[in-house]
Design a protein around this motif. Structure first.
Motif, PDB file in Angstrom:
ATOM      1  N   ALA A  10      45.345  86.343 -14.557  1.00  0.00           N
ATOM      2  CA  ALA A  10      45.271  84.681 -14.757  1.00  0.00           C
ATOM      3  C   ALA A  10      44.136  84.196 -14.888  1.00  0.00           C
ATOM      4  N   ILE A  11      42.843  84.565 -14.176  1.00  0.00           N
ATOM      5  CA  ILE A  11      41.688  84.199 -14.276  1.00  0.00           C
ATOM      6  C   ILE A  11      41.271  84.441 -15.852  1.00  0.00           C
ATOM      7  N   ILE A  12      41.463  85.470 -16.397  1.00  0.00           N
ATOM      8  CA  ILE A  12      41.100  85.891 -17.830  1.00  0.00           C
ATOM      9  C   ILE A  12      41.678  85.133 -18.521  1.00  0.00           C
ATOM     10  N   PHE A  14      42.967  82.140 -18.279  1.00  0.00           N
ATOM     11  CA  PHE A  14      42.279  80.828 -18.128  1.00  0.00           C
ATOM     12  C   PHE A  14      41.027  80.637 -19.012  1.00  0.00           C
ATOM     13  N   LEU A  15      40.136  81.656 -18.828  1.00  0.00           N
ATOM     14  CA  LEU A  15      38.680  81.735 -19.343  1.00  0.00           C
ATOM     15  C   LEU A  15      38.771  81.891 -21.031  1.00  0.00           C
ATOM     16  N   ARG A  16      39.958  82.635 -21.190  1.00  0.00           N
ATOM     17  CA  ARG A  16      40.047  82.978 -22.498  1.00  0.00           C
ATOM     18  C   ARG A  16      40.430  81.433 -23.525  1.00  0.00           C
ATOM     19  N   GLU A  17      41.275  80.655 -22.569  1.00  0.00           N
ATOM     20  CA  GLU A  17      41.734  79.449 -23.114  1.00  0.00           C
ATOM     21  C   GLU A  17      40.306  78.392 -23.418  1.00  0.00           C
ATOM     22  N   GLN A  18      39.325  78.429 -22.226  1.00  0.00           N
ATOM     23  CA  GLN A  18      38.356  77.705 -22.109  1.00  0.00           C
ATOM     24  C   GLN A  18      37.432  78.026 -23.327  1.00  0.00           C
ATOM     25  N   THR A  19      37.199  79.303 -23.761  1.00  0.00           N
ATOM     26  CA  THR A  19      36.373  79.687 -24.779  1.00  0.00           C
ATOM     27  C   THR A  19      36.845  78.994 -26.179  1.00  0.00           C
ATOM     28  N   LYS A  20      38.207  78.473 -26.367  1.00  0.00           N
ATOM     29  CA  LYS A  20      38.416  77.835 -27.572  1.00  0.00           C
ATOM     30  C   LYS A  20      38.103  76.607 -27.677  1.00  0.00           C
ATOM     31  N   SER A  21      37.382  76.048 -26.530  1.00  0.00           N
ATOM     32  CA  SER A  21      36.771  74.495 -26.470  1.00  0.00           C
ATOM     33  C   SER A  21      35.759  74.497 -27.430  1.00  0.00           C
ATOM     34  N   GLN A  22      35.456  73.321 -28.107  1.00  0.00           N
ATOM     35  CA  GLN A  22      34.358  73.198 -28.906  1.00  0.00           C
ATOM     36  C   GLN A  22      33.340  72.728 -27.872  1.00  0.00           C
ATOM     37  N   ALA A  23      33.399  72.534 -26.466  1.00  0.00           N
ATOM     38  CA  ALA A  23      32.460  71.907 -25.905  1.00  0.00           C
ATOM     39  C   ALA A  23      31.370  72.832 -25.474  1.00  0.00           C
ATOM     40  N   SER A  31      28.741  83.850 -22.136  1.00  0.00           N
ATOM     41  CA  SER A  31      28.889  84.018 -20.664  1.00  0.00           C
ATOM     42  C   SER A  31      30.344  84.014 -20.106  1.00  0.00           C
ATOM     43  N   LEU A  32      31.126  83.259 -20.741  1.00  0.00           N
ATOM     44  CA  LEU A  32      32.429  83.364 -20.453  1.00  0.00           C
ATOM     45  C   LEU A  32      33.025  84.635 -20.912  1.00  0.00           C
ATOM     46  N   GLU A  33      32.908  85.223 -21.992  1.00  0.00           N
ATOM     47  CA  GLU A  33      33.287  86.400 -22.501  1.00  0.00           C
ATOM     48  C   GLU A  33      32.842  87.643 -21.817  1.00  0.00           C
ATOM     49  N   VAL A  34      31.527  87.258 -21.249  1.00  0.00           N
ATOM     50  CA  VAL A  34      31.025  88.534 -20.353  1.00  0.00           C
ATOM     51  C   VAL A  34      31.777  88.638 -19.083  1.00  0.00           C
ATOM     52  N   ALA A  35      31.924  87.342 -18.527  1.00  0.00           N
ATOM     53  CA  ALA A  35      32.921  87.376 -17.301  1.00  0.00           C
ATOM     54  C   ALA A  35      34.245  87.724 -17.540  1.00  0.00           C
ATOM     55  N   MET A  36      35.087  87.594 -18.604  1.00  0.00           N
ATOM     56  CA  MET A  36      36.171  88.282 -18.947  1.00  0.00           C
ATOM     57  C   MET A  36      36.060  89.737 -18.972  1.00  0.00           C
ATOM     58  N   GLN A  37      35.167  90.298 -19.756  1.00  0.00           N
ATOM     59  CA  GLN A  37      34.810  91.823 -19.891  1.00  0.00           C
ATOM     60  C   GLN A  37      34.689  92.310 -18.575  1.00  0.00           C
ATOM     61  N   CYS A  38      33.882  91.864 -17.619  1.00  0.00           N
ATOM     62  CA  CYS A  38      33.615  92.317 -16.181  1.00  0.00           C
ATOM     63  C   CYS A  38      35.077  92.493 -15.494  1.00  0.00           C
ATOM     64  N   LEU A  39      35.713  91.325 -15.507  1.00  0.00           N
ATOM     65  CA  LEU A  39      36.854  91.644 -14.853  1.00  0.00           C
ATOM     66  C   LEU A  39      37.859  92.424 -15.428  1.00  0.00           C
ATOM     67  N   GLU A  40      37.962  92.603 -16.652  1.00  0.00           N
ATOM     68  CA  GLU A  40      38.883  93.620 -17.331  1.00  0.00           C
ATOM     69  C   GLU A  40      38.443  95.183 -17.016  1.00  0.00           C
ATOM     70  N   VAL A  54      51.240  85.337 -14.754  1.00  0.00           N
ATOM     71  CA  VAL A  54      51.755  84.593 -13.549  1.00  0.00           C
ATOM     72  C   VAL A  54      52.324  83.258 -14.381  1.00  0.00           C
ATOM     73  N   SER A  55      53.326  82.817 -13.620  1.00  0.00           N
ATOM     74  CA  SER A  55      54.163  81.532 -13.980  1.00  0.00           C
ATOM     75  C   SER A  55      54.031  80.533 -12.989  1.00  0.00           C
ATOM     76  N   PRO A  56      53.566  79.290 -13.084  1.00  0.00           N
ATOM     77  CA  PRO A  56      52.981  78.659 -14.415  1.00  0.00           C
ATOM     78  C   PRO A  56      51.535  79.343 -14.369  1.00  0.00           C
ATOM     79  N   PRO A  57      50.972  79.005 -15.711  1.00  0.00           N
ATOM     80  CA  PRO A  57      49.530  79.478 -15.950  1.00  0.00           C
ATOM     81  C   PRO A  57      48.654  78.755 -15.058  1.00  0.00           C
TER      82      PRO A  57
END
Length: 307
Positions: A10-12, A14-23, A31-40, A54-57
């Protein structure tokens, strides 16, 4: 371990959706991608393990919390047992007694216990708001009033106490809105009407030339018996006596003395403003105490009854 994998996925997600933001900057996105790789790697999962979703996301859960769609600020569907209702009422009465004894922290504790047993009572939240205001916890009082109003939109006392808390934060315009609603619901309540008039007066003073600078009308204060009594008590303070003595010495020996000086009202008001300014500079804690007492005595909330 299975539950942790679901949470990690669920956290991964969430982070994946965040990486799509242009902000994000490129470094932040990395850094977000590294965090996802660590969790994986730690949990040995990947984006292909959709059975772990999980539902809801997680994003929807956060969005609901941010927009206050959770149960925290809405009436509860929980139905307390008959025994819990009786005990909650006993705790409320204990809280009311603590209020009379001016033991406000104990009152908050009692009301909180009552709320835990029966979260559907607007009275318990409203009474806790009154105790919070006595402890100068105005933000907490406002939240409790909101929850009381959510439970019972026609509870006039919740609007009145909301007005008191907002006034204490100098949010007079907002306070007027709630006082008007309180009067609308309970037109015979003199306290609501009185507090509404005072709040409207505060707005008028703020826009009046006499309200500029020190933030209050000296003439109105001098005609207020409560203020006069309080000032007489405060003047017994050795620090204030020393300040007054020094100021009067300056006035007598300076150009303001005699005819055209302290004998006319304009000079008297000017001297009073000078004295207040000197008090602020010499002892800001004391002048803040003075303002708090004026604020407290100006509103009719100290002797209100509790349900």
């Amino acid at each position: 371990m299975s539950e942790l994998k679901h949470l990690a996925y669920a956290i991964i997600d969430f982070l994946r959706e965040q990486t799509k933001s242009q902000a994000w900057t490129s470094d932040e996105r990395e850094s977000l991608e590294v965090a996802m790789q660590c969790l994986e790697n730690v949990f040995k999962i990947s984006s292909q393990d959709i059975d772990l979703a999980v539902s809801p996301p997680l994003m929807e859960i956060f969005s609901a919390a941010i927009t206050k769609k959770l149960i925290w600020n809405t009436p509860s569907d929980f139905t307390p047992s008959a025994q819990d209702v009786i005990r909650a009422e006993q705790l409320k009465n204990e809280g009311n007694n603590y209020i009379k004894e001016e033991n406000y922290r104990a009152a908050v504790d009692s009301y909180t216990q009552a709320i835990e047993l029966d979260p559907n009572s607007a009275v318990y939240f409203c009474n806790r708001a009154a105790a919070q205001s006595k402890l100068n916890n105005y933000t907490a009082a406002i939240e409790d009033c909101k929850r009381a109003i959510a439970i019972d939109p026609d509870y006039s006392k919740a609007y009145g106490r909301m007005g008191l808390a907002l006034t204490s934060l100098n949010k007079h315009s907002e306070a007027i809105t709630y006082y008007k609603k309180a009067v609308e619901l309970d037109p015979e309540n003199g306290t609501f009407k009185s507090n509404l008039r005072v709040a409207e007066q505060k707005i008028g003073e703020a826009s009046s030339p006499t309200g500029a600078g020190l933030g209050f009308d000296l003439a109105s204060l001098l005609n207020n018996p409560s203020f006069v009594s309080m000032a007489a008590s405060l003047m017994q303070n050795p620090q204030l006596q020393q300040l007054m003595s020094g100021m009067m010495s300056n006035a007598i020996s300076g150009p303001a003395a005699g005819v055209g000086g302290l004998t006319d009202m304009g000079s008297l008001i000017q001297a009073g403003q000078q004295f207040a300014q000197q008090m602020q500079e010499e002892n800001p804690e004391l002048i803040e105490q003075l303002r708090n007492q004026i604020r407290t005595r100006s509103f009719s909330g100290s002797n209100e009854d509790h349900s």
